[in-house]
Design a protein around this motif. Sequence first.
Motif, PDB file in Angstrom:
ATOM      1  N   SER A   1       0.818  -1.209   0.000  1.00 52.80           N
ATOM      2  CA  SER A   1       0.000   0.000   0.000  1.00 52.80           C
ATOM      3  C   SER A   1       0.850   1.257   0.000  1.00 52.80           C
TER       4      SER A   1
ATOM      5  N   ARG B   1      -2.541   6.256  -5.461  1.00 49.75           N
ATOM      6  CA  ARG B   1      -3.755   6.459  -4.680  1.00 49.75           C
ATOM      7  C   ARG B   1      -4.797   7.243  -5.469  1.00 49.75           C
TER       8      ARG B   1
ATOM      9  N   TYR C   1      -0.973   9.759  -7.693  1.00 47.42           N
ATOM     10  CA  TYR C   1      -2.267   9.976  -7.059  1.00 47.42           C
ATOM     11  C   TYR C   1      -3.186  10.703  -8.018  1.00 47.42           C
TER      12      TYR C   1
ATOM     13  N   GLU D   1      -4.859   2.195  -4.925  1.00 37.65           N
ATOM     14  CA  GLU D   1      -5.499   2.138  -3.616  1.00 37.65           C
ATOM     15  C   GLU D   1      -6.505   3.280  -3.521  1.00 37.65           C
TER      16      GLU D   1
ATOM     17  N   VAL E   1      -8.605   5.821  -1.372  1.00 37.43           N
ATOM     18  CA  VAL E   1      -8.427   6.413  -0.047  1.00 37.43           C
ATOM     19  C   VAL E   1      -9.392   7.574   0.146  1.00 37.43           C
TER      20      VAL E   1
ATOM     21  N   LEU F   1      -5.056  11.020   1.617  1.00 32.20           N
ATOM     22  CA  LEU F   1      -4.226  11.511   0.526  1.00 32.20           C
ATOM     23  C   LEU F   1      -3.523  12.801   0.918  1.00 32.20           C
TER      24      LEU F   1
END
Length: 311
Positions: free
Chosen positions: A75, A80, A260, A290, A292, A297
């Motif tokens: 992870s 993300r 991200y 992932e 989130v 974040l």
Amino acid sequence: MKKGKRMVKRTKKYFYPAAIFIAATLCTAVPAAGGAGLSENVHHSAGQKAAAALLAEPAAPNGGRGSRVQPAEDSASRSRVAIIIDDFGNGMKGTEEMFALPVKFTVAVMPFLPTSVKDATRAHEQGLDVLVHLPMEPRQGKPEWLGPGAVLTRMSDAEVRKSVEAALDNVPFAIGINNHMGSKVTGDERVMGIILTVCKERGLFFVDSHTNYRSIAGKMAQKMGLPPVENHIFLDDVHTSGHVAKQMRLVQERALDQKYCVTIGHVGIQGKETAAGIRSGIAELKDSVEFVGISELVKDQWKWNSSVTLP
């Protein structure tokens, strides 16, 4: 650049859907959910006390957080994705479908509407982040599309502060603000300065929904020591589940390229279609990214460790 193609392209696409929405929900005058145009187009005292611990770890609800936790392996190195769903607060279509999504997402609640408190509380009980989806004046569009409690550029400094604080006080468990509409306000240094000052005072952050490509919100936030968080991709600028699933693939691309991605969808007239497209996209993306909450974040990307504080 491809990046430009990944964003919502035209605010004007949403004026017609918004007008349909007004006719459907005239009693509250809230716009229909959608992409840039619709983003354009409640801390009660108990909630505020609980909010002080939110950035650490919200309490796990029955059947909530546990069902949304992704595998822990790798992870730290995985890209993300933070999905924000706007326009909660008015019992809109897609609400149940969004709350049933199998991953973490962030619930952006408009203040002063019939289900504002209910939706924010439910999100918190499911371990989800809550934002105040603050109505802010657009460059174009009808004022009644904004809904109650809007921040307008003609307001005095005191009036802007009062409106922002009232909205925060109305939505329990909020850890930040993002703008509903707001292309005019996010280009106004005076008004944005007041909004960001209130955020800083309360230990909150501001997420620029990016309805204005010339927005100064991010630069101002950074100068004030706040994280410059902004939306990268609107999921439902076209209201079909297939388009949303396609946008989710763009989200995946950006997340893998830049580690991200922040993306926004909506509940509303086409909320069920948006939820279906997101669910389909999750099935494709879950092994590569992932999902989130926005607070995770922000803490990871900008090392934001502030706690929500009472005024």
